[in-house]
Design a protein around this motif. Structure first.
Motif, PDB file in Angstrom:
ATOM      1  N   GLN A 171      -1.720  -1.587  89.715  1.00  0.00           N
ATOM      2  CA  GLN A 171      -2.739  -1.902  88.643  1.00  0.00           C
ATOM      3  C   GLN A 171      -4.215  -1.264  88.970  1.00  0.00           C
ATOM      4  O   GLN A 171      -5.097  -0.779  88.468  1.00  0.00           O
ATOM      5  CB  GLN A 171      -2.685  -3.688  88.704  1.00  0.00           C
ATOM      6  N   LEU A 190      -4.410   2.357  87.577  1.00  0.00           N
ATOM      7  CA  LEU A 190      -4.890   1.442  85.899  1.00  0.00           C
ATOM      8  C   LEU A 190      -6.003   1.739  85.797  1.00  0.00           C
ATOM      9  O   LEU A 190      -7.028   1.866  85.224  1.00  0.00           O
ATOM     10  CB  LEU A 190      -4.103   1.182  85.476  1.00  0.00           C
ATOM     11  N   ASN A 191      -6.784   0.515  86.912  1.00  0.00           N
ATOM     12  CA  ASN A 191      -8.271   0.359  86.531  1.00  0.00           C
ATOM     13  C   ASN A 191      -9.157   1.203  86.741  1.00  0.00           C
ATOM     14  O   ASN A 191     -10.617   1.113  86.808  1.00  0.00           O
ATOM     15  CB  ASN A 191      -8.431  -1.248  87.586  1.00  0.00           C
ATOM     16  N   THR A 198      -6.903  -2.269  80.315  1.00  0.00           N
ATOM     17  CA  THR A 198      -7.465  -2.354  82.651  1.00  0.00           C
ATOM     18  C   THR A 198      -8.922  -2.748  82.539  1.00  0.00           C
ATOM     19  O   THR A 198      -9.526  -3.143  81.485  1.00  0.00           O
ATOM     20  CB  THR A 198      -7.415  -1.589  82.201  1.00  0.00           C
TER      21      THR A 198
END
Length: 728
Positions: free
Chosen positions: A403, A406-407, A426
């Motif tokens: 996560q 992706l962010n 995101t």
């Protein structure tokens, strides 16, 4: 059914694990954020029909609720709360409601908190995540721990029943082979249990009776559901015995066999616990018995494997041996008292191995009573939860890393489910669109685009789901109405069985690419136009000079030479002007942040503008080559003086994506506005017609667009757009 070894539990345990699967589950959710607690409750009840969620906003309210009202099946608590935090609440709950499932559901997660929660006896630990997916995970965790708790209670009740069973119990698979036999069953025939499991039932019958069983007994069972009678069986040493015999089918097509040796029933000893014999070879769980005071009286292979203690060294020791030193000394006896009062109790917490190491354990304690309801001791079933906790920790860590990665992407990453709805977005999607994550997850993807593009986007998603991948360009519309050109690439997601789970996609801002493409098109148009000038405007003076020279040859009149020289001078002038315009592109080399006010004032001072008025309505900065922008402004202002007169008022102001230069002169006729930027075009007898062509060349070299229109006072207005604004 497959053959099952003695170490495997019988299908009865699998069936018991499903008991109460549809019963209502009452959940107490503790979180000091009432809005979050309410939303979580709604989503949990939506995910699992069996869940009934109550919410409170403090640990003290939670304890009051546990003391009053209907029984709570599971507590879900935040960690970071004012007054009493989640771990302190867990301690009190474990003291007063030791078998109550307790899940720590917190956004302030760390390995330290997780480890501390495990050591204090938390049932499960779950970190809060972004999006509504977390509530489905939480609902599933709650359902699993409660149903497991209930199933374990049912299993223990069944264990107690098996302890007092006097008959031999065996289970046959669909092929007639023994999957399981209890100790009494094996003793009747003089076999070890391991010798019978996997063998066909014919091993227990004399040859003369096998045909009778096949032709008479077995066919009657499906018709009536069971068969009861006496049968002649054969023991391990070849002796024939008569047994009371009951056969019945289970729902899983297995057959249950109940037997009792008619001749020796009265002589057999019943002192040994039949449940102990049943669990001797179980390795997945530690299963052992205690006397009424909590001292260990039996020990199975699973207990030795999990704790490291050999039965010879642990039998006779108190159950508190397995509890950490930092536990309340009375805690083990407290759990035994709860089991005695309630029949059974289940807790989750740390236990100690022989080598001193600790492991997370799920422990079920049941009070054992005989046929006269006298308390005979306790049964404990211990599950080592180390692998489960480690797997969850690895999963949480991997999810967090993914996560985070992706962010960090400059591109937008998203997942769309098979119904075409957002399942994951995101942080970049939130930043670009201006919508919150919650808003995006409730929107259809097409809603982020104008109507025409929205239909194309919906079709593109369908294409990705059907064909495996797709690509599309569209104008993304932000929450404040801005449009941004984006390229979206998608690939279909399928599981190992080929089931379509949705599509994953990347959205990339192509503003700069579109700017470059437009700039190249404009430059190509410029060159095509300049080519036209070369082929047309230069041809006239050239042909004039050629004609005059021909006349001179024919007549000898020197006036023709003068006229030819004038034409060649005009040709030289046109070439010089055109070369100057072409060179304007070469000065756009050092693009940086430039103050529009400073550039305008610098140019204005260098012009003869004593009677003209300058009004500046912008204090912004733009990305431009400072020399080139001054050249552009100089040509625009000169054009204003040429057509607006000496007393003209010039206004320079800002646009959302650029700036404008406007005067209060006579303006430009609408029919002429597209031509004013052409090389050589002029309405003045003294003008070269290349000033505004130079302006357009500089704008194109920056990647800007320029257009002529009408100002507020009817004068000429030049708007320069697609300018990158600078922030200092």
């Amino acid at each position: 059914m497959p053959t099952q070894s003695p170490s495997q539990p019988p299908p009865l345990l699998e069936a018991l694990a499903e008991l109460n699967g549809q019963a209502s589950i009452r959940v107490l959710h503790v979180d000091d954020e009432p809005d979050f607690a309410e939303v979580a409750g709604v989503y949990m009840e939506r995910e699992e029909d069996a869940l009934d969620v109550e919410t409170v906003t403090s640990a003290s309210d939670a304890l009051d609720r546990l003391d009053q009202g209907p029984r709570i099946d599971c507590v879900v608590s935040d960690y970071d709360m004012p007054g009493m935090d989640g771990l302190a609440l867990l301690d009190v709950v474990r003291e007063e409601f030791s078998d109550l499932p307790f899940i720590l559901f917190t956004g302030k997660g760390s390995e330290g908190i997780a480890s501390e929660a495990i050591s204090r006896g938390v049932t499960d630990y779950l970190r809060k995540q972004s999006g509504t997916d977390q509530y489905a995970v939480l609902a599933n965790r709650v359902t699993n721990v409660v149903r497991r708790h209930r199933a374990e209670q049912e299993v223990q009740n069944s264990y107690r029943a098996m302890e007092t069973a006097r008959e031999g119990i065996g289970l046959l698979d669909e092929h007639g082979r023994f999957r399981y036999v209890n100790s009494a069953y094996a003793e009747i025939y003089g076999y070890d249990r391991a010798e019978l499991v996997g063998e066909h039932w014919e091993i227990l019958y004399p040859d003369a009776h096998v045909e009778q069983v096949c032709d008479e007994i077995l066919p009657s069972v499906p018709e009536t559901g069971r068969w009861t009678g006496e049968s002649v069986h054969r023991t391990a040493d070849g002796e024939e015995i008569v047994v009371d015999h009951v056969l019945a089918y289970t729902d899983a097509d297995a057959m249950i066999c109940l037997v009792r040796d008619v001749a020796e029933t009265q002589d057999r000893t019943r002192d040994q616990s039949q449940f102990e014999l049943f669990v001797e070879a179980v390795e997945e769980y530690a299963i052992f018995t205690l006397d009424p005071d909590g001292y260990i009286t039996s020990w199975n292979d699973g207990a030795e494997r999990i704790t490291g203690y050999d039965g010879s060294e642990i039998i006779g020791e108190h159950v508190s041996t397995f509890y950490p030193d930092n536990r309340n000394e009375a805690y083990p006896d407290h759990l035994l008292a709860d089991a005695l009062d309630d029949g059974t109790t289940t807790v989750e917490g740390p236990r100690v191995r022989e080598d001193g190491s600790q492991f997370p354990a799920n422990v079920t304690i049941s009070a054992v009573r005989d046929g006269d309801d006298r308390h005979r001791g306790f049964l404990q079933v211990v599950e080592d939860r180390t692998e489960a906790y480690e797997a969850q920790a690895r999963l949480d860590d991997a999810h967090d890393k993914l996560q985070t990665a992706l962010n960090l992407l400059e591109d937008i990453f998203y997942v769309i489910d098979p119904e075409g709805n957002f399942e994951l977005v995101t942080d970049r999607a939130v930043e670009v669109t201006g919508y919150s994550r919650q808003e995006l997850l409730t929107m259809e993807p097409a809603e982020l685009f104008a109507e025409a593009d929205g239909r194309r986007i919906a079709a593109d998603i369908e294409q990705a789901l059907a064909e495996g991948e797709s690509r599309i360009e569209a104008e993304l519309v932000t929450s404040d109405g801005r449009t941004i050109p984006y390229e979206f690439r998608k690939r279909r997601i399928v599981d190992a069985d080929g089931t379509v789970l949705g599509v994953a996609g990347i959205g990339r801002d192509i503003t700069e690419r579109k700017r470059r493409e437009r700039q190249l098109r404009q430059q190509l148009e410029q060159f095509e136009h300049f080519g036209s000038v070369l082929s047309h405007d230069l041809r006239t003076p050239l042909e004039t000079a050629r004609g005059r020279l021909e006349l001179f040859r024919e007549t000898g009149d020197g006036d023709h030479l003068d006229a030819a020289e004038t034409a060649l001078g005009r040709l030289d002038e046109l070439i010089g002007d055109l070369s100057s315009v072409l060179r304007e592109a070469e000065i756009v080399t050092d693009v940086r942040s430039v103050s529009l006010v400073d550039a305008v004032e610098s140019v204005w001072v260098g012009l003869e503008s004593e009677d003209a008025t300058l009004a500046i309505q912008s204090d912004g900065r733009i990305q431009a080559d400072e020399t080139a922008i001054k050249r552009l402004l100089e040509n625009l202002l000169k054009n204003t003086f040429d057509h607006g007169g000496d007393e003209v008022t010039v206004t320079v102001g800002a646009l959302p994506n650029g700036f404008y230069v406007e005067d209060d002169g006579p303006g430009i006729p609408e029919s002429e506005r597209d031509r004013v930027f052409e090389a050589g075009y002029t309405t003045s007898e003294e003008g070269s017609g290349f000033g505004l062509a130079s302006v357009r060349q500089i704008a194109v070299s920056h990647g800007w667009q320029i257009a002529a229109t009408t100002g507020d006072d009817g004068g000429a207005r030049f708007e320069v757009t697609d300018v990158r604004m600078a922030v200092d």
